[in-house]
Motif scaffolding. Structure first.
Motif, mmCIF file in Angstrom:
data_model
loop_
_atom_site.group_PDB
_atom_site.id
_atom_site.type_symbol
_atom_site.label_atom_id
_atom_site.label_comp_id
_atom_site.label_asym_id
_atom_site.label_seq_id
_atom_site.Cartn_x
_atom_site.Cartn_y
_atom_site.Cartn_z
ATOM 1 N N THR A 1 66.996 -80.191 -62.802
ATOM 2 C CA THR A 1 67.427 -80.836 -64.031
ATOM 3 C C THR A 1 67.846 -79.771 -65.024
ATOM 4 O OG1 THR A 1 66.850 -82.483 -65.714
ATOM 5 C CG2 THR A 1 65.127 -80.919 -65.088
ATOM 6 N N VAL A 2 68.115 -80.181 -66.245
ATOM 7 C CA VAL A 2 68.521 -79.262 -67.309
ATOM 8 C C VAL A 2 67.387 -79.111 -68.305
ATOM 9 C CG1 VAL A 2 70.065 -78.967 -69.302
ATOM 10 C CG2 VAL A 2 70.984 -79.677 -67.089
ATOM 11 N N LEU A 3 67.059 -77.885 -68.624
ATOM 12 C CA LEU A 3 66.080 -77.566 -69.663
ATOM 13 C C LEU A 3 66.842 -77.204 -70.933
ATOM 14 C CD1 LEU A 3 62.906 -75.368 -69.352
ATOM 15 C CD2 LEU A 3 64.518 -74.931 -71.199
ATOM 16 N N TYR A 4 66.456 -77.820 -72.035
ATOM 17 C CA TYR A 4 67.066 -77.501 -73.328
ATOM 18 C C TYR A 4 66.187 -76.459 -74.021
ATOM 19 C CZ TYR A 4 69.995 -81.566 -72.512
ATOM 20 O OH TYR A 4 70.890 -82.458 -71.964
ATOM 21 N N ASP A 5 66.699 -75.240 -74.121
ATOM 22 C CA ASP A 5 65.932 -74.099 -74.620
ATOM 23 C C ASP A 5 66.054 -74.023 -76.146
ATOM 24 O OD1 ASP A 5 65.180 -71.402 -75.376
ATOM 25 O OD2 ASP A 5 65.233 -70.937 -73.230
ATOM 26 N N ARG A 6 64.960 -74.297 -76.851
ATOM 27 C CA ARG A 6 65.027 -74.318 -78.315
ATOM 28 C C ARG A 6 65.250 -72.931 -78.908
ATOM 29 N NH1 ARG A 6 59.873 -74.284 -81.232
ATOM 30 N NH2 ARG A 6 60.591 -76.071 -82.431
ATOM 31 N N GLN A 7 64.739 -71.872 -78.259
ATOM 32 C CA GLN A 7 64.948 -70.526 -78.788
ATOM 33 C C GLN A 7 66.423 -70.125 -78.683
ATOM 34 O OE1 GLN A 7 62.807 -68.836 -80.498
ATOM 35 N NE2 GLN A 7 61.205 -70.374 -80.177
ATOM 36 N N ARG A 8 67.060 -70.467 -77.572
ATOM 37 C CA ARG A 8 68.495 -70.172 -77.435
ATOM 38 C C ARG A 8 69.316 -71.014 -78.405
ATOM 39 N NH1 ARG A 8 69.868 -69.336 -70.977
ATOM 40 N NH2 ARG A 8 68.163 -67.887 -70.516
ATOM 41 N N LEU A 9 68.880 -72.239 -78.642
ATOM 42 C CA LEU A 9 69.569 -73.065 -79.627
ATOM 43 C C LEU A 9 69.456 -72.443 -81.013
ATOM 44 C CD1 LEU A 9 70.977 -75.672 -80.587
ATOM 45 C CD2 LEU A 9 68.694 -76.707 -80.782
#
Length: 755
Positions: free
Chosen positions: A206-214
């Motif tokens: 699946t896809v992980l949404y990375d808050r630090q990269r955001l």
């Protein structure tokens, strides 16, 4: 709802924040990292409500649900994770918080419009519409909780906002991730947010949404994300309330970035508000709930913004911002004991109870959209059909010691979705006593009593809620699921005067035949045409099972919960096939699939129902109906023309006394006409496997053998605006006198629950 536009921004404009992950590998790393800690196997917290559309992939969805097939799909989904050593913990919405009610209402109205289009398509084409008009089967969320528990899973029902409880649990228990589809999970400082929409169950990727990269991409710190979320708009702070702030931010952004490579409007909005948030203070850490004074806001909007920001603070981050949930709220604490209050909360959280927590502890109950045809004037909405039943459930829960007194009786706020109800305020519904040959037993006795007479008290209390006391002799003699089905169908017959003998035969024959059907057998049933009336009757039955659950829980569980599950007494496709056969004049032996034992059981149930209805003056009549549009059936020969003797439009039955009126009539305003481009060609041979019985309709669509000529259509009735009384239907004056005294005036017309 999540953060307005943030999910789309990350998916479309911020590829660096999306990371494809293999959940098996994540689980292996989690085991290594926690091998010395006292932490259970790698755990995913699953947002159950977000998964429903991904779980329910059965071919038929309009007929009321293919529940046994759905159970098999859930089982396979769970096994894919457990085989990888991943533990699952499921959360479902258990409440609708006041701050989210307008969002809930807006969604319910939108779904009602889609349901109207769906019914128009079925009536015009005789087939299920395409995925564009897909609606979840009624009651899916409610019964999915029980289905997952039966599969040995940990399932919780929320007492607060479900997203908050999911994020709190994941943070507190060191979970490997949150599986859902809500951008709020990017904002919470909790476990990694994993997309269920991007999940491939075969490979567990699946896809992980990375808050630090955001954060790096939009130039913010993690502590500034809650303010960004509120300025964009979320469940607490509406998009409209911060519109002027965003407009100023976008104007400034466009001035400073005339040639931005992220020039899409949505990208501009998120980047502009991010730039504003960043400019309000330096990159140094600030208190998470701090709102810079430079934000141009009125005092009320500033307080609202602070409330919104604080809603993202989890336990341990700022415990003072969230109330203590160790003790349940007590809307009617003077009507029940502390022990009952405690049990209500425990049942609710564990998804073992249904309705009791909402009624006793909160005094409010919700029910989401149901697949009902607002243009069909012959069938009452399920909210009104089951209102007398709910009133007796409320009475069993709350009317101890009143002895019929009308002084200080509590009223339940009902938010039910049905045609004509604008959902501007709740219906105020008063409890009605349950009438037994003896005094109404106390709730403490029903729930915790151990004396020999208690089981009988529980059973009689349950049956009395449906006015089916004479069925007590069947308890232990037939399967509990069949007893429940008989009670439910009998209740529907007493409440809905347009129900015919053919409808009853369809309900009972499918309940009897389902017992020996495998999921594969049910999938192989062929439906030559769909009837919009059968679609509505299927949803009516499933909603009734929810009321059976509530009654059973309130009565102290005289029947095992499993007996009330739809996969034991209902399948939408099977019911639809039996409906078509029954209304085509099929012999009863063929309806029961030429099985003598099934036929014998069917006849017994049919006779018991007839006896119970006869005692109340309700005589079933034969009124066969053809589908609106079958193979070769010309327009204008549908069930409205053939369904003779129907009751008067329920919307024309007078006015209510008390409460608010529901203007606007039966049909929702602003509905677009259905798209009929998906109408498909259909075979002219009406057959249902596995018995290959021909439906007796000629190629012109008319009945080959009919006992009466078609009656003239009543046409669409004039819709009353304002209030109406549902009491004049025959079921009201056919109930025993004691029940009549307890009946109240009913008012006219969504999920969870509820749902």
């Amino acid at each position: 709802m999540g953060v307005k536009g943030l999910q789309h921004f990350v998916d479309s404009c911020c590829p660096e924040a999306r990371v494809t992950v293999h959940l098996r590998e994540m689980a292996k790393r989690q085991r290594v990292c926690t091998s010395t800690a006292n932490i259970p196997s790698p755990t995913l917290v699953v947002d159950g409500m977000a998964c429903l559309r991904h779980w329910y992939t059965c071919k038929d969805w309009v007929c009321g649900g293919q529940w046994r097939e759905y159970m098999e799909l859930l089982k396979g989904w769970v096994e894919a994770f457990t085989s990888a050593g991943i533990r699952l913990v499921f959360f479902f919405d258990g409440v609708v918080e006041d701050q989210k009610r307008q969002v809930w209402v807006k969604r319910r109205r939108r779904v009602n419009g889609e349901i109207s289009k769906m019914f128009r398509h079925i009536k015009a084409c005789g087939v299920q519409p395409g995925r564009a008009l897909f609606c979840l089967p009624s009651g899916l969320a409610t019964f999915t909780c029980f289905a997952l528990r039966s599969l040995g899973q940990s399932v919780f029902c929320s007492e607060q906002e479900a997203d908050y409880e999911i994020a709190s649990y994941a943070r507190q228990h060191g979970c490997m991730g949150i599986l859902g589809q809500d951008s709020d999970f990017i904002i919470y400082d909790s476990a990694p947010y994993l997309s269920v929409a991007k999940l491939r169950i075969d490979s567990l990727t699946t896809v992980l949404y990375d808050r630090q990269r955001l954060c790096h991409a939009i130039g913010l710190t993690a502590t500034q994300l809650p303010l960004l979320a509120c300025l964009l708009g979320n469940d607490v702070v509406s998009e409209e309330q911060m519109q002027h702030i965003r407009n100023n931010a976008i104007a400034t952004y466009r001035t400073n970035n005339p040639a931005s490579h992220r020039g899409a409007p949505q990208g501009q909005k998120v980047l502009a508000v991010s730039q504003l948030v960043s400019s309000l203070w330096g990159r140094e850490e600030q208190e998470p709930e701090f709102i810079p004074h430079s934000v141009n806001l009125s005092a009320p909007h500033r307080e609202l913004l602070k409330k919104g920001v604080c809603s993202y603070l989890l336990p341990g981050q700022d415990a003072s911002q969230r109330g203590d949930i160790s003790a349940p709220p007590s809307a009617f604490e003077k009507h029940v004991s502390p022990q009952i209050l405690k049990a209500c909360r425990e049942k609710h959280v564990a998804t073992e109870g249904f309705m009791v927590y909402s009624v006793v502890c909160q005094g409010v109950i919700h029910c989401s959209n149901t697949l009902e045809d607002e243009e069909d004037s012959e069938l009452l909405p399920q909210a009104l059909v089951y209102k007398p039943c709910r009133q007796r459930i409320y009475g069993l829960l709350l009317l101890h010691g009143h002895e019929g007194s009308s002084v200080d009786l509590p009223a339940i706020r009902e938010w039910f979705v049905y045609g004509g109800n604008p959902l501007k305020e709740p219906d105020m519904v008063h409890p009605v006593p349950v009438h037994l040959p003896y005094h109404q037993p106390s709730l403490d006795l029903l729930w915790f009593g151990t004396s020999p007479e208690v089981p009988t008290l529980r059973l009689m209390s349950f049956l009395s809620i449906f006015d089916c006391q004479e069925f007590s002799d069947l308890h232990g003699d037939i399967e509990d699921a069949l007893l429940a089905a008989l009670c439910l169908v009998t209740y529907i017959v007493l409440q809905v005067q347009t129900l015919s003998q053919e409808d009853v035969d369809a309900y009972l024959s499918q309940a009897v035949c389902l017992r020996l059907k495998s999921p594969n057998d049910l999938q192989n049933i062929k439906l030559p045409v769909l009837s919009s009336r059968a679609v509505q009757l299927g949803s009516l039955y499933v909603r009734g099972l929810g009321n059976l659950l509530g009654a059973n829980c309130a009565s102290g569980s005289p029947l095992p919960g499993a007996a009330l599950m739809p996969w034991h007494s209902f399948d939408g496709r099977l019911f639809h096939s039996k409906y078509l056969l029954a209304h085509s004049g099929t012999e009863k032996a063929v309806l029961l699939e030429s099985d003598p034992s099934r036929l014998s059981l069917f006849i017994r149930l049919r006779e018991k129902l007839g006896e119970a209805c006869g005692k109340r003056g309700r005589v079933l009549q034969s009124r066969p109906c053809a589908p609106e549009r079958g193979p070769g059936v010309p327009p204008g020969t549908g069930h409205r023309e053939r369904h003779a003797g129907g009751a008067k439009d329920w919307r024309e039955r007078g006015e209510t006394g008390g409460g608010h009126g529901h203007g606007g009539g039966w049909r929702a305003s602003g509905e677009a006409s259905g798209d009929l481009s998906e109408c498909e060609g259909r075979s002219t041979a009406w057959r249902v496997n596995p018995h290959s019985h021909s439906y007796p309709y000629g190629h012109d669509g008319g009945a080959q053998n009919t006992s009466r000529p078609p009656t003239q259509s009543r046409g669409r009735s004039h819709l009353n605006r304002g209030r109406y009384r549902a009491a004049p239907r025959a079921s009201h004056f056919l109930l025993p006198a004691r029940a009549q005294r307890g009946s109240v005036v009913l008012r006219g017309r969504k999920d969870f629950a509820m749902r």
